[in-house]
Scaffold this motif. Structure first.
Motif, PDB file in Angstrom:
ATOM      1  N   THR A  44       0.834  -1.202   0.000  1.00 46.29           N
ATOM      2  CA  THR A  44       0.000   0.000   0.000  1.00 46.29           C
ATOM      3  C   THR A  44       0.869   1.253   0.000  1.00 46.29           C
ATOM      4  N   ALA A  45       1.935   1.222   0.827  1.00 45.46           N
ATOM      5  CA  ALA A  45       2.849   2.372   0.848  1.00 45.46           C
ATOM      6  C   ALA A  45       3.465   2.568  -0.533  1.00 45.46           C
ATOM      7  N   GLY A  46       3.818   1.454  -1.203  1.00 42.87           N
ATOM      8  CA  GLY A  46       4.382   1.561  -2.552  1.00 42.87           C
ATOM      9  C   GLY A  46       3.395   2.187  -3.522  1.00 42.87           C
ATOM     10  N   MET A  47       2.118   1.789  -3.417  1.00 42.50           N
ATOM     11  CA  MET A  47       1.109   2.367  -4.316  1.00 42.50           C
ATOM     12  C   MET A  47       0.949   3.862  -4.072  1.00 42.50           C
ATOM     13  N   MET A  48       0.927   4.265  -2.784  1.00 44.69           N
ATOM     14  CA  MET A  48       0.814   5.697  -2.480  1.00 44.69           C
ATOM     15  C   MET A  48       1.992   6.457  -3.077  1.00 44.69           C
ATOM     16  N   LEU A  49       3.192   5.843  -2.964  1.00 45.45           N
ATOM     17  CA  LEU A  49       4.379   6.487  -3.525  1.00 45.45           C
ATOM     18  C   LEU A  49       4.255   6.622  -5.035  1.00 45.45           C
ATOM     19  N   LEU A  50       3.707   5.586  -5.691  1.00 49.67           N
ATOM     20  CA  LEU A  50       3.559   5.656  -7.148  1.00 49.67           C
ATOM     21  C   LEU A  50       2.724   6.859  -7.547  1.00 49.67           C
ATOM     22  N   ALA A  51       1.724   7.205  -6.707  1.00 47.79           N
ATOM     23  CA  ALA A  51       0.873   8.336  -7.057  1.00 47.79           C
ATOM     24  C   ALA A  51       1.539   9.668  -6.741  1.00 47.79           C
ATOM     25  N   SER A  52       2.538   9.673  -5.849  1.00 47.16           N
ATOM     26  CA  SER A  52       3.083  10.971  -5.428  1.00 47.16           C
ATOM     27  C   SER A  52       4.496  11.240  -5.934  1.00 47.16           C
ATOM     28  N   THR A  53       5.200  10.224  -6.477  1.00 49.30           N
ATOM     29  CA  THR A  53       6.572  10.486  -6.901  1.00 49.30           C
ATOM     30  C   THR A  53       6.591  11.232  -8.233  1.00 49.30           C
ATOM     31  N   ILE A  54       7.577  12.124  -8.372  1.00 48.88           N
ATOM     32  CA  ILE A  54       7.692  12.872  -9.621  1.00 48.88           C
ATOM     33  C   ILE A  54       9.098  12.739 -10.174  1.00 48.88           C
ATOM     34  N   ASP A  55       9.762  11.617  -9.864  1.00 46.54           N
ATOM     35  CA  ASP A  55      11.106  11.394 -10.385  1.00 46.54           C
ATOM     36  C   ASP A  55      11.193   9.941 -10.840  1.00 46.54           C
ATOM     37  N   LEU A  56      11.831   9.716 -11.993  1.00 48.59           N
ATOM     38  CA  LEU A  56      11.822   8.362 -12.557  1.00 48.59           C
ATOM     39  C   LEU A  56      12.453   7.340 -11.612  1.00 48.59           C
ATOM     40  N   ILE A  57      13.540   7.732 -10.917  1.00 51.49           N
ATOM     41  CA  ILE A  57      14.184   6.774 -10.010  1.00 51.49           C
ATOM     42  C   ILE A  57      13.206   6.366  -8.915  1.00 51.49           C
ATOM     43  N   ALA A  58      12.548   7.372  -8.326  1.00 53.39           N
ATOM     44  CA  ALA A  58      11.614   7.073  -7.243  1.00 53.39           C
ATOM     45  C   ALA A  58      10.428   6.265  -7.764  1.00 53.39           C
ATOM     46  N   ILE A  59      10.004   6.559  -9.005  1.00 55.96           N
ATOM     47  CA  ILE A  59       8.889   5.796  -9.573  1.00 55.96           C
ATOM     48  C   ILE A  59       9.273   4.329  -9.700  1.00 55.96           C
ATOM     49  N   PHE A  60      10.511   4.087 -10.170  1.00 59.00           N
ATOM     50  CA  PHE A  60      10.966   2.692 -10.322  1.00 59.00           C
ATOM     51  C   PHE A  60      10.998   1.986  -8.977  1.00 59.00           C
ATOM     52  N   THR A  76      23.022  11.336 -12.120  1.00 59.00           N
ATOM     53  CA  THR A  76      21.699  10.714 -12.053  1.00 59.00           C
ATOM     54  C   THR A  76      21.644   9.368 -12.774  1.00 59.00           C
ATOM     55  N   GLY A  77      22.199   9.312 -13.987  1.00 58.90           N
ATOM     56  CA  GLY A  77      22.135   8.081 -14.754  1.00 58.90           C
ATOM     57  C   GLY A  77      22.855   6.943 -14.072  1.00 58.90           C
ATOM     58  N   LEU A  78      24.026   7.252 -13.504  1.00 63.89           N
ATOM     59  CA  LEU A  78      24.790   6.197 -12.818  1.00 63.89           C
ATOM     60  C   LEU A  78      24.027   5.702 -11.598  1.00 63.89           C
ATOM     61  N   ILE A  79      23.408   6.651 -10.874  1.00 64.86           N
ATOM     62  CA  ILE A  79      22.643   6.256  -9.687  1.00 64.86           C
ATOM     63  C   ILE A  79      21.482   5.357 -10.088  1.00 64.86           C
ATOM     64  N   PHE A  80      20.843   5.715 -11.209  1.00 65.82           N
ATOM     65  CA  PHE A  80      19.719   4.904 -11.689  1.00 65.82           C
ATOM     66  C   PHE A  80      20.197   3.479 -11.965  1.00 65.82           C
ATOM     67  N   ALA A  81      21.374   3.353 -12.615  1.00 63.53           N
ATOM     68  CA  ALA A  81      21.896   2.017 -12.924  1.00 63.53           C
ATOM     69  C   ALA A  81      22.104   1.214 -11.646  1.00 63.53           C
ATOM     70  N   ILE A  82      22.620   1.888 -10.589  1.00 56.08           N
ATOM     71  CA  ILE A  82      22.832   1.170  -9.319  1.00 56.08           C
ATOM     72  C   ILE A  82      21.500   0.674  -8.759  1.00 56.08           C
ATOM     73  N   PHE A  83      20.479   1.535  -8.843  1.00 51.67           N
ATOM     74  CA  PHE A  83      19.157   1.126  -8.355  1.00 51.67           C
ATOM     75  C   PHE A  83      18.645  -0.080  -9.136  1.00 51.67           C
ATOM     76  N   VAL A  84      18.846  -0.051 -10.462  1.00 52.54           N
ATOM     77  CA  VAL A  84      18.376  -1.165 -11.286  1.00 52.54           C
ATOM     78  C   VAL A  84      19.025  -2.464 -10.845  1.00 52.54           C
ATOM     79  N   TYR A 128      13.488   0.362 -19.920  1.00 54.88           N
ATOM     80  CA  TYR A 128      14.140   0.665 -21.192  1.00 54.88           C
ATOM     81  C   TYR A 128      13.594   1.989 -21.743  1.00 54.88           C
ATOM     82  N   GLY A 129      12.269   2.160 -21.609  1.00 54.17           N
ATOM     83  CA  GLY A 129      11.683   3.438 -22.006  1.00 54.17           C
ATOM     84  C   GLY A 129      12.211   4.586 -21.177  1.00 54.17           C
ATOM     85  N   MET A 130      12.344   4.363 -19.859  1.00 53.77           N
ATOM     86  CA  MET A 130      12.856   5.427 -18.983  1.00 53.77           C
ATOM     87  C   MET A 130      14.279   5.794 -19.367  1.00 53.77           C
TER      88      MET A 130
END
Lengths: 491, 102
Positions: A119-135, B59-67, A177-179
């Motif tokens: 549930t916490a993950g779902m809430m985060l999905l709705a509030s994150t605005i950065d690709l890393i955090a979204i992943f 940022t890109g390198l950090i993303f790779a680490i997360f992956v 891959y898209g990100m």
């Protein structure tokens, strides 16, 4: 401190998940004397966690404490808060419905902790605005759900878990891959900055952007369970423990739509690209509705039928997204239609699955044929399931009717009349298989006269869901205003 | 210096091999390995973009680490579930795991 404050609704869920695990260890140390109290106490802790999360979200609104957190990773706005309430409420109902279900299972603490974590993950999905955090949020939701699906350890549950995990891992690799291309084109992982670069993009980067867009749609299409990324749905819905199926069909799907709206409206919202993805979504919406409904017609298992019906419903949500590409008023209309539909769908589908949990655990079968004469054995449960199925069909005075009218109206106003027609035709097809269950419950002769009595908690969850969808059906304006306020975030 | 195109081509080849493996392999462990290939393709992309196009930020390198980190967690879980299926059915072939219609 502001960051922690705005992160509160998620934080309290994660903290409560840790408390539940630790409390379980405490009980193990306390010996067998306290064993009788273990299950109710752990369930109460989990419910307290969701309640605290809802209260915290309400306080954030009351004190107008909105904005960004953790240096631009999270944005708490009306959109995020709308989903906070939706997800915490869904989790609370699912936990209520799980208490009886877990009577014979040893791993109660882990179950509740995983529900809270996802549930916490779902809430985060709705509030994150950065690709890393979204992943990260995507995987937090996903990994918790993979374990929950495989929770029962029997052949069917493990098999469903394996299928869900394999397809989930593939879909997140595709989305990633898209990100990666999105990052390569724009040089940023922040959705706002990506949106800025995309709006200034010239013809050269356009093809790369379309490529990234296609990968993102394919990756997140899995979460939203739309055709052609729906293969996992019927198997996983059938094999997973039924409360988890209810959670998947509402929570996971809503989270998928939340993150798609965030990414596509913020990062890819520029007119040059948005018309492309709107067309893709319009086509996928038509296919999802038609394929989902037609396949649902021939299903004998009620969980599979509800799985296919949820694919069709996802197609209906997609109409709202397809509408968005046109000018500003449509943006508001389309997004708020999706949000409103998600709100009503949560009550409707949870109610239907809770009725299935109650009836199936008693008759020991998920087959629609075995639902014969349930109305004689348990009039109230049959009535509840009937109301939920009517709402899924879209018959007044239920919430589903208002939601469908709203979405189709949005489609007509955006000149997508053909999509609205496909939608209405599909509602007619859907009515056939929903009402078949109702007919079977009311007219067929029951196999035995023994009455079906749902447990106290299950009954409470059912009442909440059914009353919720009737109240929304009769007084839709509070939810309408809330979803319009949430949609205005993208305005 | 090697041009960036080479890295992008390498990553797309890896990604395609991964997709082929996912579709063609019938052993669950091999499917997981193919998914790993796809994720490594993503990492290569991120690192190539980060090093060539945006050398001033991490940022890109950090993303790779997360992956890499999260993929490890996912594989751990996948192996757990495959073990459970192996104990139930004595096989890790996804064609023979067919109690639910696939």
């Amino acid at each position: 401190m502001d960051s922690v404050n705005r992160f509160g609704p998620e934080l309290i869920l994660l903290a409560m998940a840790a408390v539940i695990i630790l409390a379980d260890i405490g009980w193990a140390l306390a010996g067998t004397g306290a064993e009788r109290m273990r299950r109710p106490a752990l369930g109460a802790l989990a419910l307290t966690g969701t309640a605290a999360s809802i209260i915290w979200s309400a306080l954030l609104i009351a004190f107008d404490e909105q904005g960004e957190a953790f240096s631009g990773m999270i944005r708490v706005d009306d959109f995020a808060l709308f989903f906070n309430f939706l997800f915490a409420g869904t989790a609370a109902i699912v936990i209520l419905a799980s208490i009886d279900f877990l009577r014979r299972n040893r791993f109660v603490a882990e179950y509740y902790a995983l529900i809270l974590a996802s549930t916490a993950g779902m809430m985060l999905l709705a509030s994150t605005i950065d690709l890393i955090a979204i992943f990260v949020a995507l995987e937090l939701t996903g990994i918790s759900l993979y374990i929950l699906v495989a929770f029962m350890k029997d052949g069917r549950s493990s098999e469903a878990g394996l299928k869900y995990l394999l397809l989930g891992a593939i879909s997140s690799a595709v989305a990633l891959y898209g990100m990666a291309y999105l990052f390569g084109i724009t040089g940023s992982t922040s959705l706002d900055e990506i949106g800025l670069v995309v709006s200034e993009a010239n013809g050269e980067t356009r093809s790369a952007l379309v490529l990234a867009m296609v990968f993102l749609i394919a990756g997140f299409g899995f979460k939203m369970a739309i055709v052609p990324f729906q293969m996992w749905v019927p198997d996983v819905y059938e094999g997973a423990p039924t409360p988890v199926t209810a959670f998947l069909s509402v929570g996971s799907k809503a989270a998928g739509f939340a993150v798609v709206m965030r990414i596509f409206l913020t990062a890819l919202g520029d007119g040059s690209i948005s018309s492309d993805w709107a067309t893709v979504f319009a086509i996928l919406a038509a296919i999802s509705m038609s394929l989902g409904n037609i396949t649902a017609l021939v299903q004998g298992n009620i969980k599979r039928m509800l799985g296919y019906s949820s694919i069709a419903q996802a197609g209906t949500f997609l109409i709202g997204l397809a509408v968005v590409a046109a000018a500003d008023p449509q943006l508001l209309l389309g997004t708020s239609a999706v949000l409103f539909f998600l709100g009503t769908y949560a009550f409707t589908n949870l109610g239907a699955f809770i009725a299935v949990i109650a009836i199936s655990s008693k008759i020991g079968s998920d087959q629609i044929a075995d639902y014969a004469g349930v109305a004689k054995r348990s009039p109230l449960l049959a009535l509840g399931l009937t109301i939920c199925l009517l709402s899924l069909t879209g018959i007044p005075p239920t919430a589903g009717f208002i939601a469908k009218v709203y979405v189709f109206n949005a489609a007509v106003q955006a000149d997508l009349v053909w999509l609205a027609i496909v939608g209405v035709l599909n509602s007619v097809v859907a009515a056939y298989y929903y009402l078949r269950v109702v007919l079977n419950m009311y007219t067929a002769e029951p196999a035995s006269e023994e009455s079906i009595q749902p447990g106290y908690y299950l009954g409470l969850a059912m009442v909440v869901a059914v009353v919720g969808l009737l109240v929304i059906g009769i007084f839709p304006s509070p939810l309408l205003e809330a979803s319009e306020a949430a949609a205005r975030v993208f305005g | 210096m090697i041009p960036i195109e080479n890295f992008l081509v390498l990553s797309s080849i890896l990604f395609s091999i991964g997709i082929y493996g996912v579709l063609a392999r019938r052993n669950a462990v091999l499917i997981i390995m193919s998914v790993e290939l796809m994720l490594q393709a993503v990492s290569i992309n991120f690192i190539a973009f980060a090093v060539y196009l945006y050398p001033e930020q991490f940022t890109g390198l950090i993303f790779a680490i997360f992956v890499i980190t999260i993929a490890a967690a996912e594989v751990g879980l996948a192996l757990g579930i495959i073990l459970r299926i192996f104990r139930n059915k004595g096989t890790s072939n996804v064609d023979e795991v067919d109690m639910l219609k696939w």
